[in-house]
Scaffold this motif. Sequence first.
Motif, PDB file in Angstrom:
ATOM      1  N   LEU A 298      14.792  -9.184 -14.122  1.00 33.24           N
ATOM      2  CA  LEU A 298      16.221  -9.185 -14.420  1.00 33.24           C
ATOM      3  C   LEU A 298      17.007  -8.267 -13.510  1.00 33.24           C
ATOM      4  N   GLN A 299      18.133  -8.764 -13.012  1.00 40.73           N
ATOM      5  CA  GLN A 299      19.091  -7.900 -12.348  1.00 40.73           C
ATOM      6  C   GLN A 299      20.114  -7.467 -13.382  1.00 40.73           C
ATOM      7  N   LEU A 300      20.253  -6.172 -13.584  1.00 41.79           N
ATOM      8  CA  LEU A 300      21.219  -5.621 -14.530  1.00 41.79           C
ATOM      9  C   LEU A 300      22.383  -5.056 -13.721  1.00 41.79           C
ATOM     10  N   ASN A 301      23.512  -5.703 -13.815  1.00 47.27           N
ATOM     11  CA  ASN A 301      24.643  -5.390 -12.953  1.00 47.27           C
ATOM     12  C   ASN A 301      25.065  -3.923 -13.062  1.00 47.27           C
ATOM     13  N   ASN A 302      25.194  -3.273 -11.895  1.00 45.49           N
ATOM     14  CA  ASN A 302      25.677  -1.897 -11.789  1.00 45.49           C
ATOM     15  C   ASN A 302      24.775  -0.879 -12.473  1.00 45.49           C
ATOM     16  N   VAL A 303      23.497  -1.205 -12.608  1.00 48.34           N
ATOM     17  CA  VAL A 303      22.534  -0.274 -13.206  1.00 48.34           C
ATOM     18  C   VAL A 303      21.446   0.018 -12.174  1.00 48.34           C
ATOM     19  N   ASP A 304      21.327   1.278 -11.776  1.00 47.61           N
ATOM     20  CA  ASP A 304      20.301   1.659 -10.809  1.00 47.61           C
ATOM     21  C   ASP A 304      18.926   1.535 -11.456  1.00 47.61           C
ATOM     22  N   ASN A 305      18.046   0.722 -10.860  1.00 42.50           N
ATOM     23  CA  ASN A 305      16.770   0.438 -11.521  1.00 42.50           C
ATOM     24  C   ASN A 305      15.837   1.645 -11.597  1.00 42.50           C
ATOM     25  N   ASN A 306      15.822   2.491 -10.579  1.00 47.71           N
ATOM     26  CA  ASN A 306      14.938   3.655 -10.620  1.00 47.71           C
ATOM     27  C   ASN A 306      15.369   4.657 -11.682  1.00 47.71           C
ATOM     28  N   LEU A 307      16.674   4.867 -11.791  1.00 46.05           N
ATOM     29  CA  LEU A 307      17.193   5.761 -12.823  1.00 46.05           C
ATOM     30  C   LEU A 307      16.915   5.191 -14.209  1.00 46.05           C
ATOM     31  N   LEU A 308      17.070   3.881 -14.333  1.00 48.81           N
ATOM     32  CA  LEU A 308      16.814   3.215 -15.610  1.00 48.81           C
ATOM     33  C   LEU A 308      15.348   3.362 -16.014  1.00 48.81           C
ATOM     34  N   LEU A 309      14.448   3.166 -15.062  1.00 50.51           N
ATOM     35  CA  LEU A 309      13.022   3.301 -15.356  1.00 50.51           C
ATOM     36  C   LEU A 309      12.675   4.699 -15.845  1.00 50.51           C
ATOM     37  N   MET A 310      13.272   5.714 -15.209  1.00 52.72           N
ATOM     38  CA  MET A 310      13.003   7.093 -15.624  1.00 52.72           C
ATOM     39  C   MET A 310      13.498   7.356 -17.041  1.00 52.72           C
ATOM     40  N   LYS A 311      14.688   6.859 -17.345  1.00 52.59           N
ATOM     41  CA  LYS A 311      15.243   7.043 -18.684  1.00 52.59           C
ATOM     42  C   LYS A 311      14.362   6.378 -19.737  1.00 52.59           C
ATOM     43  N   LEU A 312      13.936   5.160 -19.455  1.00 49.01           N
ATOM     44  CA  LEU A 312      13.101   4.429 -20.409  1.00 49.01           C
ATOM     45  C   LEU A 312      11.725   5.070 -20.549  1.00 49.01           C
ATOM     46  N   ASP A 313      11.186   5.554 -19.438  1.00 49.48           N
ATOM     47  CA  ASP A 313       9.869   6.187 -19.481  1.00 49.48           C
ATOM     48  C   ASP A 313       9.888   7.424 -20.378  1.00 49.48           C
TER      49      ASP A 313
END
Length: 377
Positions: A298-313
């Motif tokens: 999924l492409q999540l508009n305007n969401v940096d994927n690396n930052l998102l992964l860290m938050k979820l982790d």
Amino acid sequence: MKEIYLDHAATTPIHPEVIQAMTEAMPIFGNPSSVHSFGRKAHEKLETSRQIIAKSLGVKAHEIIFNSGGTEGDNTAIIATALARQKNGRHLITTAIEHPAVLESMHYLETLGFEVTYLPVDESGQLALETLKNALRSDTILVSVMAANNETGNLLPIKEIGELLKDHPAVFHTDAVQAFGKIALNPYENNIDLFSISAHKINGPKGVGFLFKKDGVNLSSYLHGGEQEEKRRAGTENLMGIIGMAKAVEILTPDKQLENTLHYKKLAALLLTKLDEAQIAYRINGDRNHKLPHVLNLQLNNVDNNLLLMKLDLQGQAISTGSACTAGNIEPSHVLTAMYGKDSDAIHESIRVSFGFGNTEEDVTYFAEKLIAACQK
């Protein structure tokens, strides 16, 4: 905090029945190549495992060569084939979206003077058969195209490629690591000469896999040493790993694969519904009509994927941005780059969610809540 693992395309937890099978077999410590009773007991287990795997594919048992996994299988299939057939030509064909085990093998062969054509894909990540047809030459000795892409889940036109190559002398290899156990893929029916898989993608142990080699394909041993695997792969076999892999294959009957497919589709639909209800803007990367059921990119508009992964982790949620084999690499996804171009926002805004053994609707609902909250922040 509830920990949820949704990165089954990277690796899978070992199935309890696999653990049991390996544990029960551990007292069998003999070398399968030894002629005494200890060795014969081990050899019997080895060949029983080979027969189980061969039966699942509908091939001959001796066409299965046990090895350490997908990387070794890909390297062997590509490099050994190229070296064995270079008198017939030095042209190889693959795609721009292959696993690094294939691409790096091709890059290595280029340093030896081989010529490699890297076929492009369209924005859906799909390969046009006409593109491959136009790339074929009289000196093409190998075509290597993955059965399914590990980042998008796209199914590539393996059957059609096999049909095309029936009238061409090139050897056809497919990296089936991501597809095996998820879809039916008979090497004979698809005119596949070489077929590599890894056990840890199907709830088996790590460090073990196999290469299918069709009778008549000339392939010298990639490793040099003993005469194991009919002189095709030197080194004492990883018997416990092979027994575990055979059990994992045995579990994945056609009925079980269908059950898993329906379950994973339901989980994917649930996640998308939750995103829609929260009005999260997204795009599905890949071919929605021809894909594996358990992979959702999924492409999540305007969401940096690396930052998102860290938050979820930090919240115990495990997903990825692409292939685990390129973890720590700051380079963007070569798959999404091939699809959209190097300047596309999708490269830095896309995540891969992949479902597997043990995942429930409750898990996905919980994960969706964490994902939505992270996106909204």
